[in-house]
Design an enzyme around this catalytic site. Structure first.
Site, PDB file in Angstrom:
ATOM      1  N   THR A   1      22.887  34.004  85.625  1.00 61.20           N
ATOM      2  CA  THR A   1      21.658  33.980  86.443  1.00 61.20           C
ATOM      3  C   THR A   1      20.471  34.350  85.560  1.00 61.20           C
ATOM      4  OG1 THR A   1      22.882  34.495  88.444  1.00 61.20           O
ATOM      5  CG2 THR A   1      20.521  34.959  88.478  1.00 61.20           C
TER       6      THR A   1
ATOM      7  N   TYR B   1      25.085  38.874  84.932  1.00 63.83           N
ATOM      8  CA  TYR B   1      23.777  39.291  84.427  1.00 63.83           C
ATOM      9  C   TYR B   1      24.041  39.834  83.031  1.00 63.83           C
ATOM     10  CZ  TYR B   1      21.600  39.094  89.068  1.00 63.83           C
ATOM     11  OH  TYR B   1      21.090  38.682  90.276  1.00 63.83           O
TER      12      TYR B   1
ATOM     13  N   SER C   1      29.571  38.036  92.471  1.00 62.81           N
ATOM     14  CA  SER C   1      28.389  38.556  91.779  1.00 62.81           C
ATOM     15  C   SER C   1      28.740  39.735  90.881  1.00 62.81           C
ATOM     16  CB  SER C   1      27.365  39.010  92.820  1.00 62.81           C
ATOM     17  OG  SER C   1      26.375  39.802  92.232  1.00 62.81           O
TER      18      SER C   1
ATOM     19  N   HIS D   1      16.578  31.726  93.639  1.00 58.33           N
ATOM     20  CA  HIS D   1      17.274  32.935  94.102  1.00 58.33           C
ATOM     21  C   HIS D   1      17.059  33.109  95.614  1.00 58.33           C
ATOM     22  CE1 HIS D   1      19.111  36.443  91.821  1.00 58.33           C
ATOM     23  NE2 HIS D   1      19.174  36.902  93.048  1.00 58.33           N
TER      24      HIS D   1
ATOM     25  N   LYS E   1      22.092  29.448  86.282  1.00 62.77           N
ATOM     26  CA  LYS E   1      21.560  29.499  87.661  1.00 62.77           C
ATOM     27  C   LYS E   1      20.151  30.091  87.671  1.00 62.77           C
ATOM     28  CE  LYS E   1      22.605  31.549  92.185  1.00 62.77           C
ATOM     29  NZ  LYS E   1      21.697  32.697  92.340  1.00 62.77           N
TER      30      LYS E   1
HETATM   31  C1  LIG Z   1      21.806  39.118 100.054  1.00 61.59           C
HETATM   32  C2  LIG Z   1      21.717  38.265  98.835  1.00 61.59           C
HETATM   33  C3  LIG Z   1      22.152  38.764  97.622  1.00 61.59           C
HETATM   34  C4  LIG Z   1      22.092  37.959  96.472  1.00 61.59           C
HETATM   35  N1  LIG Z   1      22.605  38.448  95.291  1.00 61.59           N
HETATM   36  C5  LIG Z   1      22.640  37.641  94.207  1.00 61.59           C
HETATM   37  C6  LIG Z   1      23.266  38.071  93.006  1.00 61.59           C
HETATM   38  O1  LIG Z   1      23.816  39.182  92.925  1.00 61.59           O
HETATM   39  N2  LIG Z   1      23.271  37.208  91.948  1.00 61.59           N
HETATM   40  C7  LIG Z   1      22.692  35.978  92.003  1.00 61.59           C
HETATM   41  O2  LIG Z   1      22.727  35.236  91.023  1.00 61.59           O
HETATM   42  N3  LIG Z   1      22.108  35.542  93.140  1.00 61.59           N
HETATM   43  C8  LIG Z   1      22.070  36.343  94.240  1.00 61.59           C
HETATM   44  N4  LIG Z   1      21.499  35.876  95.395  1.00 61.59           N
HETATM   45  C9  LIG Z   1      20.949  34.501  95.456  1.00 61.59           C
HETATM   46  C10 LIG Z   1      22.040  33.521  95.908  1.00 61.59           C
HETATM   47  O3  LIG Z   1      23.023  33.373  94.915  1.00 61.59           O
HETATM   48  C11 LIG Z   1      21.439  32.118  96.179  1.00 61.59           C
HETATM   49  O4  LIG Z   1      20.726  31.682  95.070  1.00 61.59           O
HETATM   50  C12 LIG Z   1      20.548  32.088  97.425  1.00 61.59           C
HETATM   51  O5  LIG Z   1      21.056  32.917  98.437  1.00 61.59           O
HETATM   52  C13 LIG Z   1      20.421  30.653  97.936  1.00 61.59           C
HETATM   53  O6  LIG Z   1      19.567  30.572  99.029  1.00 61.59           O
HETATM   54  P1  LIG Z   1      20.070  30.575 100.572  1.00 61.59           P
HETATM   55  O7  LIG Z   1      20.378  32.003 100.885  1.00 61.59           O
HETATM   56  O8  LIG Z   1      18.886  30.061 101.306  1.00 61.59           O
HETATM   57  O9  LIG Z   1      21.287  29.701 100.672  1.00 61.59           O
HETATM   58  C14 LIG Z   1      21.544  36.657  96.543  1.00 61.59           C
HETATM   59  C15 LIG Z   1      21.096  36.170  97.777  1.00 61.59           C
HETATM   60  C16 LIG Z   1      21.182  36.947  98.919  1.00 61.59           C
HETATM   61  C17 LIG Z   1      20.707  36.373 100.234  1.00 61.59           C
END
Ligand SMILES: Cc1cc2nc3c(=O)[nH]c(=O)nc-3n(C[C@H](O)[C@H](O)[C@H](O)COP(=O)(O)O)c2cc1C
Length: 395
Positions: free
Chosen positions: A176, A150, A130, A291, A267
């Site tokens: 994203t 981003y 990320s 997300h 994404k």
């Molecule tokens: C703690 C956490 C931090 C996340 N940070 C980002 C991020 O920095 N960038 C991003 O594109 N998605 C981020 N996401 C979303 C994840 O990439 C992903 O889309 C999501 O966790 C998928 O769902 P799931 O947790 O049910 O597998 C984050 C998700 C979580 C749980």
């Protein structure tokens, strides 16, 4: 019915005392087990940061409940061997799985992103770092690393990030697009969670039962957004408001297409319409995603978009899906409906919180074993055998 007194020779084979397995990672048979182990390891506010969604968490729940609609229609007496191998963006992958980008990963476990990248490399699946990571792109080692971007107000800085990802050998860029503003994560507000965590009275009480986590936090390199905040001086409130660009548009996707030149993944697509726009803008893949329910609440469950989007643009780009994938059967279902791969976020973080790199490896291994078993039971020997003949969503 006649009864008899049990004899020692009958009892002995039944009495083979085994020491109970104390290692929570080895003991875990499902991701639910790893989640329970994770909750015991980290302060409540950290677990909630991972677990929580936006607003009323309706999207978060729907992501998961969509998988309950899945119905398999198995083919029997198929015979042969099962292989979970596939290709993702033209590169071989051991299973149709990508580890999603998650910000601030070293807060969940002090070994953070390098532990996740290590487990992903061992397992033969890509891992996405990320922009909000706690490890700089140059410091991560792995065979198939993707970089999540981003777009910043300062396009010069965005270009620098892209150049750094290219220089460090990242194989795909993931833009994203569901984050024009940060989502309203009510749990974090209630818990008073700050990034980095501060030692207030509430956090101290919260963390008192997790001394090991605090010990690691206080005795390893301070947490910071390693990609863009070298000295850790940036106020977290500045990140959302001053740095992220709320005015990113489809023109920027075309710009990135040119600037990056390599495989581009968009994404956060949540409609057929936008999947088509992504294809027109030259994306190589889209991630159907909300997300993990952390941004817009009440969006569609990504799983339910897979088949319609595959019908719309499946011949023009690869379709990935995330949100609520918790078993190998879920992966089989998503692939059967038309996804090339699933992304997971929380599942590998559960493993990481429970036991560092071993925990992430266990999370992936559990998913692989479950996927293989489901494929055997469904009568699919290869990933391409999973199709809409064998998978559907109940009305
Ligand atoms: C703690 C956490 C931090 C996340 N940070 C980002 C991020 O920095 N960038 C991003 O594109 N998605 C981020 N996401 C979303 C994840 O990439 C992903 O889309 C999501 O966790 C998928 O769902 P799931 O947790 O049910 O597998 C984050 C998700 C979580 C749980």
């Amino acid at each position: 019915m006649s009864r008899r007194v049990p004899r020692w020779r009958d009892l002995r084979p039944l009495l083979q005392p085994r020491a109970p397995e104390l290692d929570p990672v080895k003991r875990a048979h499902t991701l639910r087990d790893l989640r329970a182990a994770a909750a015991k390891r980290v302060p409540r506010s950290v677990f909630d940061y991972v677990e929580g969604g936006a607003d009323d968490e309706i999207s978060l729940r729907r992501n998961r409940s969509a998988f309950e609609r899945v119905e398999f229609s198995p083919r029997v007496l198929v015979g042969g061997e099962v292989s979970t191998g596939t290709t993702i963006l033209g590169r071989p992958a051991a299973l149709p799985l990508v580890l999603a980008p998650t910000g601030y990963t070293r807060m969940m476990h002090h070994l953070g992103e390098p532990a996740v990248a290590g487990a992903a490399t061992q397992a033969g699946v890509p891992y996405t770092l990320s922009t909000m990571g706690t490890t700089a792109p140059e410091d991560l080692k792995g065979t198939d690393l993707w970089f999540q971007l981003y777009v910043w107000r300062d396009r010069g800085f965005t270009t620098d990030l892209i150049e750094r990802a290219r220089g460090a050998g990242y194989t795909a860029l993931v833009l994203t697009v569901d984050t024009p503003v940060p989502g309203n994560r009510v749990r974090d507000v209630r818990n008073g969670l700050t990034l980095p965590p501060r030692l207030g009275i509430k956090t101290l009480l919260d963390g008192a039962s997790k001394p090991r986590w605090w010990w690691h936090l206080l005795t390893t390199e301070p947490l910071r957004f390693a990609t863009f905040d070298g000295d850790g001086s940036l106020a977290p409130s500045d990140i959302g408001t001053k740095m992220f660009d709320r005015n990113v548009t489809w023109a920027d996707v075309s710009w990135l297409r040119e600037t990056w030149g390599g495989p581009l993944v968009v994404k956060g697509i949540q409609s057929r319409h936008d999947a088509k726009r992504a294809a027109e803008a030259g994306a190589d893949a889209v991630v159907l995603s909300n997300h993990g329910g952390r941004q817009l609440d009440r969006g569609p469950a990504p799983l339910e978009l897979v088949a319609p989007v595959a019908d719309e643009v499946g011949d023009r780009l690869e379709i990935y899906v995330d949100g609520g994938v918790r078993t190998g059967g879920d992966i089989a279902a998503a692939v059967g409906l038309g996804a090339k791969a699933c992304l997971i976020g929380r599942p590998y973080l559960y493993g990481l919180m429970a036991g560092g790199e071993r925990g992430v490896a266990r999370a992936i291994a559990i998913l692989r074993e479950e996927l293989e078993r489901t494929m055997r039971l469904v009568g699919a020997n290869s990933i391409t055998d999973l199709d809409r003949e064998k998978v559907r969503l109940r009305a």
